[in-house]
Write a protein that holds these residues in place. Structure first.
Motif, PDB file in Angstrom:
ATOM      1  N   ASN A  89       0.927  -1.334  -0.047  1.00 12.97           N
ATOM      2  CA  ASN A  89      -0.194  -0.049  -0.022  1.00 12.97           C
ATOM      3  C   ASN A  89       0.950   1.302   0.024  1.00 12.97           C
ATOM      4  O   ASN A  89       2.011   1.327   0.746  1.00 12.97           O
ATOM      5  N   TYR A  91       1.987   5.269  -1.943  1.00 13.68           N
ATOM      6  CA  TYR A  91       1.661   6.483  -3.124  1.00 13.68           C
ATOM      7  C   TYR A  91       2.633   6.102  -4.287  1.00 13.68           C
ATOM      8  O   TYR A  91       3.808   5.677  -4.041  1.00 13.68           O
ATOM      9  N   SER A  97      -2.898  12.487 -12.177  1.00 16.56           N
ATOM     10  CA  SER A  97      -3.412  12.994 -10.850  1.00 16.56           C
ATOM     11  C   SER A  97      -2.908  14.595 -10.638  1.00 16.56           C
ATOM     12  O   SER A  97      -1.969  14.889 -10.758  1.00 16.56           O
ATOM     13  N   PHE A 102      -0.595   8.867  -6.469  1.00 20.12           N
ATOM     14  CA  PHE A 102      -1.933   8.320  -6.479  1.00 20.12           C
ATOM     15  C   PHE A 102      -1.655   7.211  -5.512  1.00 20.12           C
ATOM     16  O   PHE A 102      -0.665   6.589  -5.455  1.00 20.12           O
ATOM     17  N   TYR A 103      -2.792   7.066  -4.717  1.00 20.69           N
ATOM     18  CA  TYR A 103      -2.549   5.810  -3.713  1.00 20.69           C
ATOM     19  C   TYR A 103      -3.237   4.615  -4.186  1.00 20.69           C
ATOM     20  O   TYR A 103      -4.161   4.607  -4.656  1.00 20.69           O
ATOM     21  N   ARG A 167     -13.204   2.965  -5.841  1.00 22.50           N
ATOM     22  CA  ARG A 167     -12.815   4.487  -5.609  1.00 22.50           C
ATOM     23  C   ARG A 167     -14.150   5.456  -5.825  1.00 22.50           C
ATOM     24  O   ARG A 167     -14.756   5.227  -6.436  1.00 22.50           O
ATOM     25  N   TYR A 178      -5.300  12.446  -4.673  1.00 18.10           N
ATOM     26  CA  TYR A 178      -4.775  11.140  -4.648  1.00 18.10           C
ATOM     27  C   TYR A 178      -5.252   9.944  -4.671  1.00 18.10           C
ATOM     28  O   TYR A 178      -4.867   8.829  -4.797  1.00 18.10           O
ATOM     29  N   TRP A 179      -6.905   9.915  -4.698  1.00 13.45           N
ATOM     30  CA  TRP A 179      -7.460   8.395  -4.537  1.00 13.45           C
ATOM     31  C   TRP A 179      -8.981   8.721  -5.072  1.00 13.45           C
ATOM     32  O   TRP A 179      -9.817   9.518  -4.338  1.00 13.45           O
ATOM     33  N   TYR A 180      -9.336   8.362  -6.151  1.00 15.10           N
ATOM     34  CA  TYR A 180     -10.384   8.667  -6.762  1.00 15.10           C
ATOM     35  C   TYR A 180     -10.450   7.661  -8.250  1.00 15.10           C
ATOM     36  O   TYR A 180      -9.494   7.096  -8.404  1.00 15.10           O
TER      37      TYR A 180
END
Length: 192
Positions: A89, A91, A97, A102-103, A167, A178-180
């Motif tokens: 897990n 970045y 982005s 991005f995560y 997401r 950073y998360w979508y």
């Protein structure tokens, strides 16, 4: 020992300087350049080098030219489709982005790509993969057209990948810079 004595301490007690890690890369680039130059020089430059006069008065391709043709054909026949997935897990770099990162959760897709015979040219050494927390997985092998078509399909379908659909939409309150949901994998800049 006072500071003046330390300043003039003999060089025999100083630690050895650290080697520059870029030095190894320079040697690698030089070797690849020399190999490329050798291949370039092996390709016939004139008609006389590309053909051979037979005893019966007909012409045929020279062995040197036939080898060059075969090498080029083999390059298009042997390609691989791969994906890079997050090994932990964290970045990861992401050009599309807003935050530039991005995560990803472990196991999520970072990039789809293709490569020919020499995978080293892609720059994905075990050391690089470990440093970037990525795992390389080969998906298929085949000719260039087949592999490129499969790559385009995978990249194009990323928007519907279950990990992406989990997401939030970019407009939702739970979305972060950073998360979508993305259209493309974080490591791909286009359908190529």
């Amino acid at each position: 020992m006072n500071t003046v004595a330390k300043k003039y301490q003999s060089k025999g007690n100083t630690p050895a300087p650290k080697q520059n890690p870029r030095r190894g890369n320079l040697w690698y680039i030089m070797i690849i350049s020399l190999v490329g130059f050798g291949i370039f020089m092996a390709i016939p430059k004139t008609w006389e080098e590309a053909v051979t006069l037979q005893e019966d008065g007909t012409y045929r391709l020279s062995e040197k030219w036939e080898r060059a043709i075969l090498r080029k054909q083999e390059k298009t026949e042997r390609h691989r489709l791969y994906m890079l997935v997050a090994s932990t897990n964290g970045y990861f770099q992401c050009a599309h982005s807003p935050s530039g990162k991005f995560y990803l959760n472990a196991g999520e897709v970072y990039r789809y790509g293709t490569t020919g015979d020499t995978f080293a040219a892609r720059g994905y050494s075990q050391k690089w993969l470990a440093r970037n927390n990525l795992t390389l997985i080969f998906i298929m092998e085949g000719d260039l057209a087949t592999v490129m078509a499969a790559q385009t399909t995978l990249i194009g379908n990323y928007a519907l990948l279950p990990e992406n659909l989990r997401r939030p939409l970019p407009s939702e309150a739970s979305a972060k810079p950073y998360w979508y949901r993305l259209v493309l994998p974080p490591g791909n800049k286009s359908l190529d």
